[in-house]
Motif scaffolding. Structure first.
Motif, PDB file in Angstrom:
ATOM      1  N   VAL A  27       0.841  -1.203   0.000  1.00 56.63           N
ATOM      2  CA  VAL A  27       0.000   0.000   0.000  1.00 56.63           C
ATOM      3  C   VAL A  27       0.873   1.249   0.000  1.00 56.63           C
ATOM      4  CG1 VAL A  27      -1.607   1.362   1.394  1.00 56.63           C
ATOM      5  CG2 VAL A  27      -2.017  -1.078   1.040  1.00 56.63           C
ATOM      6  N   ASP A  28       1.918   1.232   0.825  1.00 57.76           N
ATOM      7  CA  ASP A  28       2.810   2.391   0.897  1.00 57.76           C
ATOM      8  C   ASP A  28       3.498   2.629  -0.449  1.00 57.76           C
ATOM      9  OD1 ASP A  28       4.164   4.482   2.454  1.00 57.76           O
ATOM     10  OD2 ASP A  28       5.957   3.263   2.172  1.00 57.76           O
ATOM     11  N   ALA A  29       3.945   1.550  -1.094  1.00 60.29           N
ATOM     12  CA  ALA A  29       4.614   1.694  -2.392  1.00 60.29           C
ATOM     13  C   ALA A  29       3.669   2.270  -3.436  1.00 60.29           C
ATOM     14  CB  ALA A  29       5.148   0.342  -2.845  1.00 60.29           C
ATOM     15  N   LYS A  30       2.407   1.801  -3.428  1.00 61.30           N
ATOM     16  CA  LYS A  30       1.444   2.307  -4.411  1.00 61.30           C
ATOM     17  C   LYS A  30       1.154   3.781  -4.171  1.00 61.30           C
ATOM     18  CE  LYS A  30      -3.017   1.346  -6.577  1.00 61.30           C
ATOM     19  NZ  LYS A  30      -4.186   0.433  -6.639  1.00 61.30           N
ATOM     20  N   ALA A  31       1.027   4.159  -2.897  1.00 61.72           N
ATOM     21  CA  ALA A  31       0.760   5.559  -2.577  1.00 61.72           C
ATOM     22  C   ALA A  31       1.915   6.444  -3.026  1.00 61.72           C
ATOM     23  CB  ALA A  31       0.526   5.715  -1.069  1.00 61.72           C
ATOM     24  N   LYS A  32       3.152   5.988  -2.794  1.00 58.79           N
ATOM     25  CA  LYS A  32       4.317   6.775  -3.192  1.00 58.79           C
ATOM     26  C   LYS A  32       4.423   6.867  -4.711  1.00 58.79           C
ATOM     27  CE  LYS A  32       6.998   6.009   1.017  1.00 58.79           C
ATOM     28  NZ  LYS A  32       8.096   5.268   1.678  1.00 58.79           N
ATOM     29  N   LEU A  34       1.903   6.843  -6.827  1.00 57.69           N
ATOM     30  CA  LEU A  34       0.881   7.785  -7.280  1.00 57.69           C
ATOM     31  C   LEU A  34       1.299   9.221  -6.987  1.00 57.69           C
ATOM     32  CD1 LEU A  34      -2.333   5.847  -6.154  1.00 57.69           C
ATOM     33  CD2 LEU A  34      -1.594   6.272  -8.503  1.00 57.69           C
ATOM     34  N   LYS A  35       1.925   9.445  -5.838  1.00 57.64           N
ATOM     35  CA  LYS A  35       2.398  10.790  -5.523  1.00 57.64           C
ATOM     36  C   LYS A  35       3.478  11.217  -6.514  1.00 57.64           C
ATOM     37  CE  LYS A  35       2.738  12.526  -1.468  1.00 57.64           C
ATOM     38  NZ  LYS A  35       3.086  12.871  -0.060  1.00 57.64           N
ATOM     39  N   ALA A  36       4.362  10.267  -6.846  1.00 56.43           N
ATOM     40  CA  ALA A  36       5.427  10.576  -7.804  1.00 56.43           C
ATOM     41  C   ALA A  36       4.850  10.917  -9.176  1.00 56.43           C
ATOM     42  CB  ALA A  36       6.385   9.398  -7.917  1.00 56.43           C
ATOM     43  N   ALA A  37       3.662  10.367  -9.467  1.00 54.96           N
ATOM     44  CA  ALA A  37       3.002  10.642 -10.743  1.00 54.96           C
ATOM     45  C   ALA A  37       2.196  11.935 -10.707  1.00 54.96           C
ATOM     46  CB  ALA A  37       2.092   9.469 -11.115  1.00 54.96           C
ATOM     47  N   GLY A  38       2.230  12.616  -9.568  1.00 54.44           N
ATOM     48  CA  GLY A  38       1.579  13.912  -9.481  1.00 54.44           C
ATOM     49  C   GLY A  38       0.235  13.933  -8.795  1.00 54.44           C
ATOM     50  N   ARG A  39      -0.218  12.778  -8.291  1.00 55.60           N
ATOM     51  CA  ARG A  39      -1.508  12.760  -7.595  1.00 55.60           C
ATOM     52  C   ARG A  39      -1.323  13.102  -6.128  1.00 55.60           C
ATOM     53  NH1 ARG A  39      -4.908   7.467  -9.209  1.00 55.60           N
ATOM     54  NH2 ARG A  39      -6.319   8.461  -7.724  1.00 55.60           N
ATOM     55  N   PRO A  40      -2.222  13.876  -5.539  1.00 52.25           N
ATOM     56  CA  PRO A  40      -2.058  14.341  -4.149  1.00 52.25           C
ATOM     57  C   PRO A  40      -2.500  13.283  -3.133  1.00 52.25           C
ATOM     58  CG  PRO A  40      -4.069  15.256  -5.057  1.00 52.25           C
ATOM     59  CD  PRO A  40      -3.414  14.476  -6.177  1.00 52.25           C
ATOM     60  N   VAL A  41      -1.873  12.129  -3.193  1.00 54.41           N
ATOM     61  CA  VAL A  41      -2.258  11.022  -2.315  1.00 54.41           C
ATOM     62  C   VAL A  41      -1.717  11.242  -0.909  1.00 54.41           C
ATOM     63  CG1 VAL A  41      -1.954   8.552  -1.882  1.00 54.41           C
ATOM     64  CG2 VAL A  41      -2.415   9.370  -4.198  1.00 54.41           C
ATOM     65  N   ILE A  42      -2.543  10.970   0.064  1.00 53.15           N
ATOM     66  CA  ILE A  42      -2.123  10.987   1.464  1.00 53.15           C
ATOM     67  C   ILE A  42      -2.092   9.547   1.949  1.00 53.15           C
ATOM     68  CG2 ILE A  42      -2.744  11.675   3.818  1.00 53.15           C
ATOM     69  CD1 ILE A  42      -3.873  14.253   2.633  1.00 53.15           C
TER      70      ILE A  42
END
Length: 408
Positions: A27-32, A34-42
């Motif tokens: 889950v942490d890897a997927k969130a990171k 998505l953030k790297a792709a520009g999405r404002p994931v928390i």
């Protein structure tokens, strides 16, 4: 046996192929990503403090890098000076006196857990595992040839199992009971009386206990940490304690843990480690030495922040219709029940499981949480509150907005 299943055709062994990926790290890897792709994931997925490692620990590591002494192999079981410091720290913090021959320094707590089970278990031996459980426990048990036997507690008991539940799960194959307080993923903390009762029950039936004390310094309110072998001295000859610097000193990436146990078990674990990894990185060990030899000022500051966030996240989650979140007493996780939301319509979808709901939350609210299936109890979500206050409030506010739209 068909050609497709013959040993020569099987590319990955059945034993390793059966291991599940760490759900929390996934889950942490997927969130990171998505953030790297520009999405404002928390992300509420990873269980690691958002604080830097204290400066004096980092400086100790820098000096170790410059010392040729640490450029070479060192004893597989750990630097003697670190083992001595761990013994002193254990007496200071737990009231448990141990000899350095009872200590094995490992590459993080996960290796300590696996090596402990590998040293104790024979194929078919059963381990009683209170659930919700941290994802690594059952996988380590299976890798060691053991059989995890789950005993489930829910929010009505504060996620704490009783001696009666443990006894109902005990069979002639039971060899070990797992005891974790404070708990990941629930934050549950056992009272001294309940912990003592479990320890005495284990002694009565000749069972081993593996107790994970990694969150020992993260307790809140009136809750108190108690070390099982210190509380029940009769247990010491059949007890393995797992601990490390990761949570107390914000050192998750340094990978230094340890196990404490009877000398024969520690020797067996050391033999295993001598072939698996040899010594833990000397630089990381020197950093750990500085950590455990120092004071607890840094963790006191972290605990104050975690306590504030704990109260905020519990209040905000319980404001959501269909969510029930007991107040955690330790660690840095909230574990709300979302069973009442399952099957309800949320933005055109009807999540049937907490896996479905977590996926919906990530897609629609851009918030990453870990579903309860990862911890053996469907119908729940785990949220780590080891993230900044502003992100925490923003993330849970998004959950309030999304889940507030649920309708029958």
């Amino acid at each position: 046996m068909s050609a497709a299943t013959s040993p020569s055709e099987r590319r990955v062994s059945a034993r390793i192929g059966a291991i599940s990926e760490s759900a929390t790290l996934a889950v942490d890897a997927k969130a990171k990503a998505l953030k790297a792709a520009g999405r404002p994931v928390i992300g509420f997925g990873a269980g690691e403090p958002d604080f830097p490692t204290p400066g004096y620990i980092v400086e100790a590591a820098v000096e170790a890098c410059r010392n040729p002494k640490y450029h070479r192999y060192t004893p597989a079981g750990g630097l003697p000076e670190l083992k001595a410091a761990i013994a002193e720290k254990t007496l200071r913090d737990s009231g448990y006196e141990v000899d350095t021959s009872q200590i094995l320094v490992t590459n993080g707590g996960k290796q300590a857990i696996y090596e402990a089970f590998a040293a104790i278990l024979d194929p078919g031996d059963e381990v009683i595992v209170p659930a919700p459980y941290w994802t690594t426990y059952p996988e380590s048990i299976r890798l060691a040839g053991g059989v995890p036997v789950e005993v489930v507690a829910d929010e009505t008991t504060g996620y704490r199992v009783s001696v009666e539940q443990l006894e109902a799960a005990r069979t002639e194959r039971t060899k070990v009971v797992l005891f974790v307080s404070p708990s990941n993923p629930t934050g549950a903390v056992y009272s001294e009386a309940d912990a003592k009762a479990i320890g005495e029950w284990a002694v009565e039936h000749g069972l081993w206990v593996l107790t994970d004390e990694i969150y020992e310094h993260l307790v809140y309110g009136d809750a108190k940490f108690t070390s099982l072998p210190a509380l029940v001295p009769a247990l010491r000859d059949k007890c393995v304690v797992v601990n490390g610097v990761a949570k107390t000193y914000a050192m998750t990436g340094w990978r230094v843990g340890w196990l404490i146990g009877p000398k024969d078990v520690v020797k067996a674990g050391t033999n295993l480690q001598s072939h698996a990894t040899s010594n833990v990185s000397n630089v990381a060990q020197v950093a750990a030495l500085a950590a455990v030899s120092g004071n607890l000022d840094a963790v006191a500051e972290m605990r104050t922040a975690f306590d504030r966030r704990r109260q905020t996240i519990v209040r905000m989650l319980n404001e959501i219709d269909g969510v029930l979140c007991p107040e955690p007493e330790g660690a840095f996780y909230a574990y709300p029940s979302v069973k009442e939301l399952l099957g309800k319509e949320i933005r055109g979808k009807r999540p049937a499981t907490s896996v479905d709901l977590a996926a919906l939350i990530l897609d629609e609210a851009e918030v990453a949480v870990v579903p309860g299936e990862a911890f053996g109890t469907p119908g729940y979500l785990r949220l780590s509150y080891a993230l900044g206050d502003d992100d925490l409030v923003e993330g849970v506010s998004r959950l309030q907005k999304l889940l507030g739209e649920a309708k029958a």
